[in-house]
Design an enzyme around this catalytic site. Structure first.
Site, PDB file in Angstrom:
ATOM      1  N   ARG A 190      54.227  33.912  44.367  1.00  0.00           N
ATOM      2  CA  ARG A 190      55.597  34.514  44.904  1.00  0.00           C
ATOM      3  C   ARG A 190      56.483  33.502  44.852  1.00  0.00           C
ATOM      4  O   ARG A 190      57.724  33.703  44.805  1.00  0.00           O
ATOM      5  CB  ARG A 190      55.338  35.302  45.931  1.00  0.00           C
ATOM      6  CG  ARG A 190      56.648  36.130  46.527  1.00  0.00           C
ATOM      7  CD  ARG A 190      56.511  36.827  47.684  1.00  0.00           C
ATOM      8  NE  ARG A 190      55.947  38.431  47.297  1.00  0.00           N
ATOM      9  CZ  ARG A 190      56.527  39.543  47.092  1.00  0.00           C
ATOM     10  NH1 ARG A 190      57.949  39.316  47.105  1.00  0.00           N
ATOM     11  NH2 ARG A 190      56.204  40.461  46.805  1.00  0.00           N
ATOM     12  N   GLU A 243      60.906  41.293  55.043  1.00  0.00           N
ATOM     13  CA  GLU A 243      61.203  39.980  54.892  1.00  0.00           C
ATOM     14  C   GLU A 243      62.372  39.580  54.243  1.00  0.00           C
ATOM     15  O   GLU A 243      62.797  38.493  54.653  1.00  0.00           O
ATOM     16  CB  GLU A 243      59.938  39.883  53.808  1.00  0.00           C
ATOM     17  CG  GLU A 243      58.441  39.969  54.196  1.00  0.00           C
ATOM     18  CD  GLU A 243      57.603  39.896  52.994  1.00  0.00           C
ATOM     19  OE1 GLU A 243      56.802  39.205  53.190  1.00  0.00           O
ATOM     20  OE2 GLU A 243      57.676  40.689  52.151  1.00  0.00           O
TER      21      GLU A 243
END
Length: 805
Positions: free
Chosen positions: A319, A729
């Site tokens: 990621r 997030e």
């Protein structure tokens, strides 16, 4: 509008409402895992036997002295494990290790009638260790070529050609710190065995199904013999996605062996020293710009500090690579990743899951390079934003289909913040104040929503309607204070067309919804909301057929709104309670299992290409800071945020998440400074910041004096439940604007066009050294460099600045 995103008349979603447990939270009546101990009879308490070396081989483990301690019932060791002695999904985390891998590693566990008895018993266990060489820092691991796990490479375009076409090329290094989760509730579990040998574990876990799986394989039993429940968590932030499993397994093992309930809970020091953190990273980079300041090529190597075992380091690294572009188009790129194996705790998921680390690299690069290019940092960022209508793709090949939103939130935050006027005011203030400087910075966010591993993008639910018309919902997501349960209640009420008070939510349990994914990747509302909507739609369709026969209309013409069924063009009504009762007597099933899988995802981990994300969440923040030139101390004067949450399911919850995420991000970037003993003495590898007295957390004094949060309007997301977008997030990365504002304020102590290095975290000490660098640049007439700095601002990396025009 898609079926998934379309909202019915008078929906419960989109209504601002408090958290479903807010009253219990503020009155102290909300129960957490460890509170259940006081409701459980004959509980044993578990305490770890820790080895206080960074690395070493266990040569002797004598438990006899512990058993002589009054109140000690048993000492658990590797010999007691009937199944697999491993607590990880990668089979590299022995529950009872033969080799100590970090300072404070637990080699055995003591069970006592009281916590004090267990503590004294643990202190009495005699452990002999043959000490081995250890690696504490990423730099040490890189020098020793100590890596583990996958080493992905993301490539697009032709970087050689890109650099050849660049008018300006810069290179440097950047080392930035990890972050401690510091959730209010530490790791905890309570395990019990029933009369049939079934194992029931209450666990503070974000991933009950995986906790179930690990407990089962440690005990050597099938998963159907283990049930895991998560009532709620006092915070998780990713720290309870993978790491609770071994602790729950240890408690279950103790319960299985003794026949008594076993309780485990870390104290704060144990939690800080024994559980994983956000991955710190080292980045080496080279970037090329054309004469107008547009990025032509990027080469980088990102090294994540994985700690002693892999845990979730591989997907975290993946990621990070996928987010190094952030909001900027990079036509030619080659980014390599690797995971350093060090003798520290095994680092793990943390809000953003590698995304913040990748994005921080490009934001730091642009902040350093802007002065070298003679551009204002805001202008440099604007020139490189993804542009609508250009058919641009990310470096891993996913089309950026909402580039217009990147531009829209950027423009709106500039407008809301009164950016141009305030820049002039700041320039006037700085000219009049030689020892205090202000700065205003803007940064954006483009964060991909979905698990990188496609299989995890599925969710389940179980919805029950009782004869009295009340509704009970179960879903696979866990509640850690983020408001997921609140949103799921709203989704269920909206889909069924009933008032919110008719719906109740049950605790998350593996025997109600199986094989669930972790509540992580900001996908909790997407996956579980989709599953609840699916289950409720099944029930609604059955009830519509019942209502149609009572109302004398076609089922397709019947609507259920606010608990009343009506046929189009008719005044006749059927109340919800009567409808449900009628359905029961007609033997219509009043329960349904729901399921949702995210469509349109594809990802090839080997080639590092595909579309791993369902969509991107966008946002922008403008932050103004004031810095003291004598101490480096600073305050955040004002923050303006515009954030894209689609059509919000619950606006009050979402605004709270944006505010909390921003503050947590600011803590990571400016305050929270993890330090280990890196010397060669007996405490090598010991975490030095073991408490809130030495690990600085954001508090009221760090809050912005003015804090404005706006949710983007008219932002329906067609591919998500009721048009919403994830919010957990993405807001954390809005805090890059704080760090960049601090960089600009520090540079303002020097002449115009000075670029300064800024460590991360940008503590007052680090800001002071950046100020000193700016002052030296003024004294020497230097324009600065685009070089790098280590954590704390102590070690300077040599930077190469080439002008190949």
């Amino acid at each position: 509008m898609s079926h998934l995103s379309e909202r019915p008349e008078k929906p419960a979603v989109g209504v601002s409402m408090p958290h479903e447990s807010a009253f219990q939270h503020v009155t102290g009546t909300a129960l957490y895992t460890d509170d259940l101990v006081h409701r459980t009879k004959d509980v044993l308490h578990a305490y770890p036997v820790q080895a206080m070396q960074a690395r070493g081989r266990v040569t002797a483990l004598r438990t006899g002295p512990a058993l002589a301690v009054p109140g000690v019932v048993r000492v658990l060791t590797g010999a007691d494990v009937p199944g697999v002695n491993d607590a990880g999904m990668k089979h590299d985390e022995p529950l009872f290790p033969d080799e100590v891998m970090f300072h404070g590693h637990a080699v055995a566990w003591v069970l006592g009638e009281t916590l004090e008895a267990a503590r004294l018993g643990a202190a009495a266990v005699e452990v002999e260790i043959d000490e081995l060489p250890s690696l504490i820092t990423v730099e040490e691991a890189i020098a020793a070529e100590s890596f583990h796990g996958a080493r992905p490479v993301m490539a697009t375009g032709d970087t050689d050609a890109g650099f050849a076409d660049s008018a300006h090329v810069f290179s440097g290094e950047f080392r930035f710190s990890g972050q401690e989760h510091f959730y209010l509730e530490t790791h905890a579990a309570l395990a019990q065995i029933d009369e049939n040998g079934q194992v029931f574990v209450q666990s503070s876990t974000q991933h009950p199904s995986e906790t179930q799986e690990i407990v089962a394989h440690v005990l050597g039993v099938p998963s159907h013999e283990v049930t895991v429940q998560c009532l709620r968590m006092g915070g998780g932030f990713g720290g309870k996605e993978m790491q609770p499993h071994g602790f729950a397994a240890m408690a279950a093992l103790g319960a299985k062996l003794t026949g008594r309930p076993v309780r485990f809970r870390f104290n704060r020091t144990q939690d800080l020293t024994m559980s994983g953190k956000r991955h710190g990273f080292h980045a080496a980079w080279k970037i090329g710009f054309d004469a107008d300041g547009r990025i032509q090529a990027l080469e980088a190597t990102l090294t994540a500090d994985g700690g002693w075992s892999l845990d979730l380091s591989e997907p975290v690294l993946a990621r990070a690579l996928c987010h190094i572009d952030n909001t900027y188009w990079i036509p030619n790129a080659r980014v390599a990743g690797r995971i350093a194996k060090t003798n520290t705790v095994s680092n793990t998921a943390f809000r953003g899951f590698g995304g913040p680390q990748g994005m921080l690299v490009i934001e730091d690069i642009l902040g350093r390079c802007a002065p070298q290019l003679g551009l204002d940092p805001v202008e440099l960022r604007e020139r490189n934003l993804y542009r609508p209508g250009q058919g641009q793709e990310t470096p891993y090949g996913q089309p950026v289909t909402q580039a217009d939103r990147i531009s829209a939130v950027w423009r709106q935050v500039k407008s809301d913040a009164g950016f141009a006027d305030r820049e002039r005011e700041i320039a006037a203030f700085n000219a009049a104040h030689p020892d205090t400087k202000r700065a205003l910075a803007i940064t954006g966010v483009k964060f991909g929503i979905s698990f990188n591993l496609t299989a995890f993008n599925q969710g389940g639910a179980l919805v029950l309607i009782y004869k009295d018309g009340s509704v009970l919902i179960n879903h696979g997501g866990t509640e850690m204070g983020q408001g997921l349960h609140t949103k799921m209640l709203q989704v269920a009420a909206t889909t069924l067309g009933i008032p919110l008070h008719r719906v109740r939510l049950a605790p998350t349990r593996t025997d109600k919804v199986p094989n669930t994914s972790a509540t992580a990747a900001s996908s909790g509302a997407d996956l579980n909301g989709g599953a609840i909507k699916n289950a409720c739609e099944q029930l609604r369709e059955r009830l519509l057929r019942v209502a149609s026969s009572r109302l004398g209309a076609n089922a397709s013409d019947v609507r259920i709104t606010e608990g009343v069924a009506r046929a189009l063009g008719s005044d006749e009504e059927l109340a919800w309670d009567d409808l449900v009762r009628t359905a029961y007597f007609q033997r219509v099933q009043l329960s349904a299992a729901g399921y949702y899988r995210t469509e349109g995802l594809h990802w090839d981990a080997k080639t590092f290409r595909g579309s791993p994300f369902k969509y991107f969440a966008h946002g922008a923040a403008a932050t103004e800071v004031e810095v003291d030139g004598f101490t480096g101390a600073y305050r955040i004067r004002r923050v303006d945020i515009v954030h894209d949450v689609g059509d919000s399911l619950s606006p009050m919850i979402d605004i709270g998440q944006v505010e909390g995420g921003f503050v947590q991000g600011a803590g990571w970037l400016t305050l929270e400074d993890l330090r280990w003993d890196t010397g060669d003495g007996p405490n090598r590898g010991r975490l030095l910041t073991q408490a809130a007295s030495t690990y600085k957390l954001p508090s009221f004094s760090e809050m912005p004096e003015e804090f404005n949060v706006t949710l983007m309007e008219n932002a329906t997301e067609e591919g998500a439940v009721y048009g919403s977008k994830a919010v957990g997030e993405p807001p954390l990365m809005l805090a890059f604007s704080v760090r960049e504002a601090l960089r600009q304020a520090a540079a303002a102590f020097g002449p115009g066009g000075v670029g300064v290095e800024l460590a991360s975290p940008a503590t007052p000490e680090a800001v002071y050294w950046a100020i000193e660098e700016a002052r030296r640049s003024g004294a020497s007439g230097s324009a600065g460099t685009a070089g790098g700095s280590a954590v704390g601002g102590g070690v300077r990396a040599v930077a190469e600045v080439l002008n190949s025009a």
